[in-house]
Design an enzyme around this catalytic site. Structure first.
Site, short mmCIF file in Angstrom:
data_model
loop_
_atom_site.label_atom_id
_atom_site.label_comp_id
_atom_site.label_asym_id
_atom_site.label_seq_id
_atom_site.Cartn_x
_atom_site.Cartn_y
_atom_site.Cartn_z
N TYR A 130 -2.59 -9.97 16.05
CA TYR A 130 -1.58 -9.49 16.99
C TYR A 130 -1.50 -10.37 18.22
O TYR A 130 -0.57 -10.25 19.01
CB TYR A 130 -1.89 -8.04 17.38
CG TYR A 130 -1.96 -7.12 16.18
CD1 TYR A 130 -0.81 -6.64 15.57
CD2 TYR A 130 -3.19 -6.78 15.61
CE1 TYR A 130 -0.87 -5.83 14.45
CE2 TYR A 130 -3.27 -5.98 14.50
CZ TYR A 130 -2.12 -5.50 13.91
OH TYR A 130 -2.18 -4.71 12.79
N SER A 173 -6.43 -4.20 14.80
CA SER A 173 -5.80 -3.56 15.97
C SER A 173 -6.76 -3.25 17.10
O SER A 173 -6.46 -3.53 18.27
CB SER A 173 -5.06 -2.30 15.53
OG SER A 173 -5.94 -1.37 14.91
N LYS A 229 -11.42 -7.83 6.12
CA LYS A 229 -10.86 -6.97 7.16
C LYS A 229 -11.85 -5.86 7.46
O LYS A 229 -12.32 -5.22 6.52
CB LYS A 229 -9.52 -6.38 6.68
CG LYS A 229 -8.85 -5.47 7.70
CD LYS A 229 -7.57 -4.86 7.16
CE LYS A 229 -6.93 -3.96 8.20
NZ LYS A 229 -5.71 -3.29 7.69
N CYS A 260 0.86 -1.18 0.00
CA CYS A 260 0.00 0.00 0.00
C CYS A 260 0.90 1.23 0.00
O CYS A 260 2.12 1.12 0.13
CB CYS A 260 -0.94 -0.01 1.21
SG CYS A 260 -2.36 1.12 1.02
N GLU A 292 -16.79 -7.38 -4.82
CA GLU A 292 -15.35 -7.12 -4.68
C GLU A 292 -14.55 -8.42 -4.74
O GLU A 292 -13.52 -8.50 -5.41
CB GLU A 292 -15.09 -6.41 -3.34
CG GLU A 292 -15.57 -4.97 -3.27
CD GLU A 292 -14.62 -3.99 -3.93
OE1 GLU A 292 -13.57 -4.43 -4.45
OE2 GLU A 292 -14.92 -2.79 -3.93
N ARG A 313 -3.38 2.82 12.92
CA ARG A 313 -2.91 4.06 12.29
C ARG A 313 -1.86 4.76 13.13
O ARG A 313 -0.99 5.44 12.60
CB ARG A 313 -4.11 4.96 11.99
CG ARG A 313 -4.95 4.39 10.85
CD ARG A 313 -6.21 5.15 10.56
NE ARG A 313 -6.93 4.53 9.45
CZ ARG A 313 -8.14 4.84 9.07
NH1 ARG A 313 -8.81 5.80 9.70
NH2 ARG A 313 -8.71 4.21 8.06
N CYS A 317 -4.16 6.06 0.23
CA CYS A 317 -3.61 4.83 -0.34
C CYS A 317 -3.35 4.94 -1.83
O CYS A 317 -3.18 3.91 -2.51
CB CYS A 317 -4.57 3.68 -0.05
SG CYS A 317 -4.92 3.44 1.71
N LYS A 364 -12.34 -4.93 2.32
CA LYS A 364 -11.77 -4.09 3.37
C LYS A 364 -12.72 -2.93 3.62
O LYS A 364 -12.93 -2.09 2.75
CB LYS A 364 -10.38 -3.57 2.95
CG LYS A 364 -9.68 -2.75 4.02
CD LYS A 364 -8.30 -2.33 3.56
CE LYS A 364 -7.57 -1.51 4.61
NZ LYS A 364 -6.24 -1.07 4.14
#
Length: 329
Positions: A317, A278, A252, A120, A237, A209, A130, A199
């Site tokens: 994560y 996140s 996502k 990206c 998509e 971010r 992006c 997404k």
């Protein structure tokens, strides 16, 4: 008169029985661990909103990689935090950019580790979008087709550095077709594409971010990321990306979109990836730090739910913690 009914509890009576009939299981091979690599030296800096997740410099990241490999995790997703930004995100496709240097170093040290490169421009542009931005009489516009050329250059540069998988996350129309053609023409026809196919423009990205230093400097990303209310659009998509040659399809964020994961699983035979993002991570960490929840139980239940919804792979994560818990470490 006797009551007739089913005795479902017969198969729940002991741990052994429950283990025998469990329909969905998770293991370390299901996880992809994200890592954030920054320019500089001697850096191991915890990301404030993501306890336990760090910025690493190239000279310290082996600490993290050694942990990941030692736990049996097979793959990492590499994000770069550059020290140079400009309107066209040129450091994203610089052969000496931070991601490219990181990929070469990781593959030299851990050649068997599957390295996924996030593809990206947002972390590399000074405007945080992006793609390429043009100012018109109607305001700023992200130029879709001009952006494709730069994203393709980025993917080719990452593949040249040794990336095993290219993971474009930009949500420009036609990005899979453009990158597939670019990779093929550059001699990387065997490099797969893990497309961020579905997404959403989500509030769940806030901590990321901060981690990637990628917040847009004006406006938002709603003209290219999806509306959270749309599911049929997700199928359009995904179909476009499948037709254009994507080897993996990703959804996502994760938790709020498990229905979309199931829709893709029911329609496509390629591997389905879910990104446990996140804020999903940070909310669990914050509640656990307050003693409000059982972190281990919540995380493993969440990851199991993602797998049960149809995901083959989970970017998370929690990867290291989950790997330890599953192995009883």
């Amino acid at each position: 008169m006797a009551i007739t009914f089913d005795r479902h509890r017969r198969l729940r009576g002991t741990a052994g029985l429950r283990n025998l009939i469990r329909e969905t299981s998770i293991g370390v091979n299901d996880f992809i661990a994200p890592i954030f690599i920054t320019e500089g030296s001697g850096i191991k800096e915890e990301i404030t909103s993501m306890p336990g997740v760090y910025h690493w410099s190239l000279d310290t990241v082996d600490q993290e990689l050694a942990d990941i490999v030692g736990l049996g995790i097979q793959s990492v997703l590499v994000f770069g935090v550059p020290d140079r930004k400009d309107p066209r995100g040129t450091s994203a496709y610089d052969d000496n950019g931070i991601v490219q240097k990181a990929i070469r170093q990781i593959k030299a040290t851990y050649p068997e580790l599957v390295v996924v490169a996030d593809t990206c421009l947002c972390a590399y542009t000074d405007h945080g979008h992006c793609g390429v931005v043009h100012t018109t009489e109607c305001g700023a516009v992200i130029d879709n087709d001009e952006s494709l050329a730069l994203l393709t250059q980025t993917a080719v540069s990452q593949a040249r550095a040794g990336a095993d998988i290219i993971a474009p996350s930009n949500m420009m129309d036609g990005f899979v077709a453009a990158i597939r053609q670019g990779l093929d023409e550059a001699g990387f026809s065997n490099t797969p594409i893990m497309s961020y196919s579905v997404k959403y423009s989500s509030a769940y990205y806030g901590p990321f971010r901060e981690a990637a230093h990628s917040s847009p400097q004006f406006g938002d990303r709603k003209t290219y990321q999806m509306d959270p209310g749309n599911a049929r659009e997700a199928l359009r998509e995904a179909q476009s990306d499948a037709d254009e040659g994507a080897d993996f399809l990703m959804v996502k964020p994760g938790l709020a979109y498990l229905d979309v994961v199931r829709m893709l699983r029911d329609r496509y035979s390629v591997p389905i990836v879910i990104y446990n993002v996140s804020a999903e991570y940070s909310m669990v960490k914050a509640a656990a730090m307050q003693g409000w929840i059982d972190e281990k139980a919540i995380v493993l239940e969440t990851l199991t739910g993602m797998k049960r919804a149809g995901a083959d792979l989970i970017i998370t994560y929690h990867a290291k913690d989950a790997a330890r818990w599953l192995q009883g470490i």
